[in-house]
Design an enzyme around this catalytic site. Structure first.
Site, PDB file in Angstrom:
ATOM      1  N   THR A  88       0.839  -1.186   0.000  1.00  0.00           N
ATOM      2  CA  THR A  88       0.000   0.000   0.000  1.00  0.00           C
ATOM      3  C   THR A  88       0.876   1.238   0.000  1.00  0.00           C
ATOM      4  O   THR A  88       2.080   1.180   0.236  1.00  0.00           O
ATOM      5  CB  THR A  88      -0.918   0.030   1.234  1.00  0.00           C
ATOM      6  OG1 THR A  88      -0.115   0.252   2.400  1.00  0.00           O
ATOM      7  CG2 THR A  88      -1.686  -1.274   1.378  1.00  0.00           C
ATOM      8  N   SER A  90       0.899   3.440   2.190  1.00  0.00           N
ATOM      9  CA  SER A  90       1.281   3.803   3.551  1.00  0.00           C
ATOM     10  C   SER A  90       2.223   2.800   4.193  1.00  0.00           C
ATOM     11  O   SER A  90       2.821   3.086   5.220  1.00  0.00           O
ATOM     12  CB  SER A  90       0.034   3.935   4.436  1.00  0.00           C
ATOM     13  OG  SER A  90      -0.653   2.699   4.503  1.00  0.00           O
ATOM     14  N   CYS A  91       2.364   1.609   3.596  1.00  0.00           N
ATOM     15  CA  CYS A  91       3.167   0.566   4.230  1.00  0.00           C
ATOM     16  C   CYS A  91       4.015  -0.142   3.198  1.00  0.00           C
ATOM     17  O   CYS A  91       3.481  -0.732   2.256  1.00  0.00           O
ATOM     18  CB  CYS A  91       2.274  -0.448   4.944  1.00  0.00           C
ATOM     19  SG  CYS A  91       3.201  -1.799   5.695  1.00  0.00           S
ATOM     20  N   GLY A  92       5.329  -0.097   3.385  1.00  0.00           N
ATOM     21  CA  GLY A  92       6.230  -0.720   2.427  1.00  0.00           C
ATOM     22  C   GLY A  92       6.500  -2.176   2.682  1.00  0.00           C
ATOM     23  O   GLY A  92       7.149  -2.830   1.877  1.00  0.00           O
ATOM     24  N   CYS A  94       3.848  -4.284   4.105  1.00  0.00           N
ATOM     25  CA  CYS A  94       2.595  -5.000   4.285  1.00  0.00           C
ATOM     26  C   CYS A  94       2.500  -6.139   3.273  1.00  0.00           C
ATOM     27  O   CYS A  94       2.959  -6.023   2.145  1.00  0.00           O
ATOM     28  CB  CYS A  94       1.410  -4.055   4.089  1.00  0.00           C
ATOM     29  SG  CYS A  94       1.372  -2.709   5.281  1.00  0.00           S
TER      30      CYS A  94
END
Length: 245
Positions: A88, A90-92, A94
């Protein structure tokens, strides 16, 4: 890339966010949410950070499939995990199947340059962020030489994407390992950013925001200089103080 939207009877500029499927050897490897632009650099930087490539490759958007599908030339350095990555903005990290997939091993970093604290504190002011200034919706990463000259800057809705784009560009320019260079990010310093910088061989990473505990632990383990809260002419050094003059 920005687009215009209406709100409260006015027109706003907002960051574009779209999926990108990264393919290698004809098979899908990952899907990431990103701001379109510099997609080849993004794909190369991402695959390099996962240990799937070890140098520059040809990467092109696949006209036969979609403007949001990019094909990277093979072969890969290792077989990708059976579980595809979904990343995502926002998250590298995930979507990883196990912590072992996150903890990609990087060799110890080179001694690197010794840089004045004042220069490190000033790097965010030198980081070009034109799309952020118009929208307020993007992160940025900049690559600098040891005199503080900006070499490359990229923006994206995902802070990890911005770094992947910079590292991908460095691969194409044959600058990797970044053993005499500095990276600066416009936000907080999370684990995945330290990991990506370490894998690219960068000895100094600076951020405008705070580091996390795991980011500090990883930086100390890899011998990286990690600096946070670089703003207002000041900077905090959390790891590797020997490179700070």
């Amino acid at each position: 890339m920005l687009t215009s939207v209406e709100r409260d009877g006015e027109v706003d500029r907002v960051a574009v966010e779209e999926p990108l499927e990264i393919r290698a050897e004809g098979a899908p490897v990952a899907v990431t949410m990103r701001t379109p632009g510099d997609d080849g650099e993004l794909a190369l930087g991402f695959l390099f950070g996962e240990g799937l490539i070890d140098g520059p490759r040809h990467a092109d958007l696949d006209a036969e499939l979609s403007a949001n599908v990019i094909e990277v030339g093979g072969p890969l350095a290792r077989r990708p995990p059976d579980r595809r990555f979904y990343v995502t903005s926002s998250c590298g990290v995930c979507g990883k199947g196990a912590l072992e997939e996150v903890a990609v091993q990087a060799p110890p970093l080179a001694p690197g340059p010794r840089v004045a604290r004042e220069l490190l504190a000033d790097l965010p002011e030198r980081l070009a962020q034109p799309a952020f200034e118009r929208s307020g919706g993007l992160h940025a990463t900049g690559l600098f030489d040891d005199a503080g000259a900006l070499l490359t800057a990229r923006e994206d809705v995902g802070r990890h994407n911005a770094m992947d784009k910079v590292i991908g560009r460095a691969l194409l320019d044959r600058r990797v390992p970044l053993s005499e260079l500095l990276l600066c990010v416009s936000g907080r310093l999370a684990f995945e950013l330290v990991q990506k910088a370490a894998l690219a061989g960068c000895p100094i990473l600076v951020g405008v925001g705070a580091p996390t505990s795991l980011a500090i632990e990883l930086a100390r383990d890899r011998g990286m200089t990690l600096c946070g809260f670089a703003r207002g002419g000041r900077v905090n050094v959390y790891a590797g103080p020997e490179r700070v003059g």
